[in-house]
Design a protein around this motif. Structure first.
Motif, mmCIF file in Angstrom:
data_model
loop_
_atom_site.group_PDB
_atom_site.id
_atom_site.type_symbol
_atom_site.label_atom_id
_atom_site.label_comp_id
_atom_site.label_asym_id
_atom_site.label_seq_id
_atom_site.Cartn_x
_atom_site.Cartn_y
_atom_site.Cartn_z
ATOM 1 N N VAL A 366 0.844 -1.207 0.000
ATOM 2 C CA VAL A 366 0.000 0.000 0.000
ATOM 3 C C VAL A 366 0.873 1.248 0.000
ATOM 4 O O VAL A 366 0.624 2.209 -0.744
ATOM 5 N N ARG A 367 1.923 1.266 0.854
ATOM 6 C CA ARG A 367 2.814 2.426 0.883
ATOM 7 C C ARG A 367 3.533 2.593 -0.455
ATOM 8 O O ARG A 367 3.702 3.716 -0.943
ATOM 9 N N GLN A 368 3.923 1.488 -1.054
ATOM 10 C CA GLN A 368 4.561 1.564 -2.367
ATOM 11 C C GLN A 368 3.589 2.112 -3.410
ATOM 12 O O GLN A 368 3.954 2.953 -4.240
ATOM 13 N N GLY A 369 2.354 1.634 -3.364
ATOM 14 C CA GLY A 369 1.355 2.145 -4.298
ATOM 15 C C GLY A 369 1.057 3.621 -4.098
ATOM 16 O O GLY A 369 0.871 4.362 -5.062
ATOM 17 N N ASN A 370 1.032 4.061 -2.837
ATOM 18 C CA ASN A 370 0.799 5.484 -2.580
ATOM 19 C C ASN A 370 1.917 6.341 -3.164
ATOM 20 O O ASN A 370 1.669 7.421 -3.716
ATOM 21 N N LYS A 371 3.148 5.841 -3.042
ATOM 22 C CA LYS A 371 4.284 6.574 -3.611
ATOM 23 C C LYS A 371 4.165 6.658 -5.125
ATOM 24 O O LYS A 371 4.398 7.720 -5.727
ATOM 25 N N GLN A 372 3.793 5.564 -5.765
ATOM 26 C CA GLN A 372 3.634 5.559 -7.218
ATOM 27 C C GLN A 372 2.454 6.406 -7.655
ATOM 28 O O GLN A 372 2.504 7.073 -8.694
ATOM 29 N N PHE A 373 1.389 6.410 -6.858
ATOM 30 C CA PHE A 373 0.205 7.220 -7.187
ATOM 31 C C PHE A 373 0.544 8.700 -7.153
ATOM 32 O O PHE A 373 0.154 9.473 -8.040
ATOM 33 N N ARG A 374 1.295 9.122 -6.111
ATOM 34 C CA ARG A 374 1.672 10.538 -6.022
ATOM 35 C C ARG A 374 2.602 10.951 -7.159
ATOM 36 O O ARG A 374 2.598 12.106 -7.573
ATOM 37 N N ALA A 375 3.386 9.987 -7.675
ATOM 38 C CA ALA A 375 4.284 10.281 -8.797
ATOM 39 C C ALA A 375 3.562 10.247 -10.141
ATOM 40 O O ALA A 375 4.175 10.546 -11.169
ATOM 41 N N GLY A 376 2.287 9.884 -10.146
ATOM 42 C CA GLY A 376 1.522 9.828 -11.391
ATOM 43 C C GLY A 376 1.609 8.509 -12.128
ATOM 44 O O GLY A 376 1.070 8.383 -13.230
ATOM 45 N N ASN A 377 2.246 7.498 -11.535
ATOM 46 C CA ASN A 377 2.337 6.171 -12.162
ATOM 47 C C ASN A 377 1.134 5.330 -11.719
ATOM 48 O O ASN A 377 1.238 4.448 -10.867
ATOM 49 N N TYR A 378 -0.032 5.632 -12.298
ATOM 50 C CA TYR A 378 -1.273 5.018 -11.828
ATOM 51 C C TYR A 378 -1.335 3.527 -12.156
ATOM 52 O O TYR A 378 -1.895 2.746 -11.384
ATOM 53 N N ALA A 379 -0.772 3.114 -13.302
ATOM 54 C CA ALA A 379 -0.780 1.693 -13.648
ATOM 55 C C ALA A 379 0.068 0.882 -12.667
ATOM 56 O O ALA A 379 -0.330 -0.197 -12.214
#
Length: 562
Positions: A366-379
């Motif tokens: 989840v924390r990894q996904g949040n980091k990617q989401f904030r960077a705009g890497n939604y996939a």
């Protein structure tokens, strides 16, 4: 196959030789200082407890532990396993009509978009079934061979567009015939062909193709999209509408009679897609009637984290380093297993981190996904959240965040499903309220104002102080009222236009009757014979042209490109 998820951290391994050089220089300086006190042999006799090799061993143990910790940061992974699982399900081929008529907007946002949403919901309901995808218009081709990979099915679905087809029109028979040859060779398993179309079949032969599928133990289900009143077909990026050969605007309407005939001939059922959830329930009930069989499915497993092994090795090396003393002690009287308090605390902390890393992998994803989401890497964020749900399917935070990632990729139907799952199991009323709010936003975007209003009301019940939700609710109510007025005005306008056309036709028929009554045709016997000879000559020429045309190779001509 072995790989590192974050290989950039491996550059920290350069610290290992750097620290070795520093230690070597320090050891040389230490020996020089000792020579100032006396001869080495004399100093060795004066310091019998000093060991020459223990400090070096302790240093290299620390170096090895540091190297293992750096490797842990780089996230070593081992995977790409291909596993064969046994599943009990059915085989389904979905045929989607992508002719130009599917761009009509009598169903919001359009017939094609609603069909995509329907297929996404259908895929989400599958678990142990196999699915294939065929797109058709005037021609047909397999977009996705039958498989158990639902992620690939959604990926191929998002790229579907009428521009993919070089031959326009609607040939349902070709799509059904291709679907009958796209199943596996397994027997005893239920096989379903689902055709999503507006029912405008320009080529014919669909009923015969459905009958042939039924004889091959397959069932044909028709999902009709559109309205009976019809709607014009917009031309993308122009603002105009398609016209026929006479220059009149084409009105594409749902042909329910044709859909029902095909479904009846194929032993299936016809379902009118007015609401995705109702149509989905009816289709699920029909598919449940099909026979299920245990089949083997090839499943791709993702890379597995292997940092735990490196962490355990690093911890063991640190424990050995702490237990190993620098000085000799033959009598073992003053051995301290953990040395100083500071080292013992560090060792315990490392042990807790290693244990916690294996116990809370879903939170790490989840924390990894949040980091990617904030960077705009939604996939990438979607993949991380799905991994978290694989570890713990009750993690409502992962479901909620996954819904947001899907929403940013315009995968609206899948996002709504995740928001619903998060809302059902979420104990936090604030996050539950946000889930309902996001569901309302998706429904409002697709002009499904009734569902959006209910979602906004649920959100306000949980969080009455949310002004944004309250504003969206009022706006949605106004839009719903405006939509109803527009539909009513559109129906009234169509009725008026129909009445005008009927009146004009009646007037033209009356004029033609009056002109026929005024004209009294007079024809002599000679004129009649001339006309008869001319007709016979014209008939002979027509037969000659037909014979020549039959001798030529036949080419398929399509008069209608919708």
């Amino acid at each position: 196959m072995f790989r590192f998820e974050d290989p950039i951290y491996l550059y920290l391994l350069l610290l290992i030789p750097l620290l070795a050089i520093v230690r070597f220089v320090a050891y040389r300086n230490q020996k020089k200082r000792l020579r100032k006190f006396g001869e080495p042999q004399l100093l060795k006799a004066l310091m019998p407890d000093v060991s020459r090799w223990r400090p070096g061993v302790k240093f290299w143990l620390l170096e090895a532990a540091l190297a293992l910790l750096i490797v842990m940061l780089a996230r070593p992974q081992l995977g790409t396993k291909i596993s064969h699982e046994k599943r009990s399900g059915i085989e389904t081929i979905i045929c989607i009509d992508i002719s130009n008529s599917m761009l009509a907007e009598d169903v919001a946002p359009s017939r094609l978009d609603r069909a995509k949403m329907m297929v996404e919901n259908l895929v989400d309901h599958f678990s142990d079934d196999k699915i294939g995808l065929i797109v058709f218009a005037g021609d047909a081709f397999v977009q996705l061979p039958i498989t158990s990979d639902y992620v690939s099915a959604k990926m191929f679905l998002s790229s579907i567009d009428p521009s993919m087809m070089g031959t326009q029109g609607t040939d349902i028979a070709r799509a059904v015939d291709m679907a009958t040859h796209s199943f596996t060779q397994e027997t005893g398993i239920g096989k379903a062909i689902i055709v999503i179309t507006d029912g405008e079949d320009h080529e014919g032969g669909a009923v015969e193709a459905a009958e042939a599928a039924k004889k091959a133990d397959m069932r044909v289900y028709m999902l009709g999209i559109g309205s009976k009143q019809g709607a014009p077909i917009p031309i993308p990026h122009t603002g105009d509408y398609m016209t026929d050969n006479t220059g009149q605007t084409v009105m594409s309407a749902l042909n329910e009679d044709m859909c029902k005939q095909i479904a009846s001939a194929g032993g299936g059922a016809y379902i009118h897609v007015e609401n995705n959830s109702n149509a989905q329930d009816l289709l699920d009930q029909e598919l449940e009637k099909l026979a299920k069989k245990e089949t083997k499915a090839t499943v791709y497993s993702d890379y597995d984290e292997q940092f735990q092994a490196f962490g355990i090795l690093a911890l063991l090396l640190l424990i050995i380093e702490v237990c190993l003393l620098e000085s000799k002690n033959p009598l073992l009287k003053n051995i301290s297993l953990f040395g100083s308090r500071r080292k013992s605390v560090a060792t315990l902390l490392l042990l807790l981190v290693a244990i916690g890393a294996g116990a809370q992998t879903d939170r790490q994803y989840v924390r990894q996904g949040n980091k990617q989401f904030r960077a705009g890497n939604y996939a990438d964020a979607e993949v991380s959240y799905r991994k978290a749900l694989e570890k713990n399917n009750r993690n409502t935070q992962a479901s909620y965040n996954l819904g947001n990632a899907l929403l940013m990729q315009n995968k609206d139907s899948a996002a709504v499903a995740e928001f619903e799952r998060a809302a059902k199991g979420e104990p936090n009323s604030l996050r539950k309220s946000k889930a309902y709010h996001n569901m309302g936003v998706v429904c409002q975007r697709h002009q499904m104002f009734g569902e959006a209003i209910e979602a906004y009301k649920q959100s306000l019940r949980l969080n009455p102080h949310d002004d944004e939700t309250r504003y969206n609710l009022e706006l949605c109510k106004r839009q719903q009222k405006q939509q109803q007025q527009n539909q009513q005005n559109k129906q009234d306008q169509q009725k008026q236009d129909q009445q005008k056309q009927d009146q004009q036709q009646k007037q033209q028929q009356e004029k033609q009757k009056q002109e026929q009554q005024k004209q009294e045709p007079k024809m002599s016997k000679e004129n009649a014979e001339q006309l008869l000879n001319a007709a016979m000559q014209q008939e002979k020429q027509t037969q000659d042209r037909m014979k020549k045309a039959q001798q030529r190779p036949q080419k398929r001509s399509i008069e209608k490109n919708w």
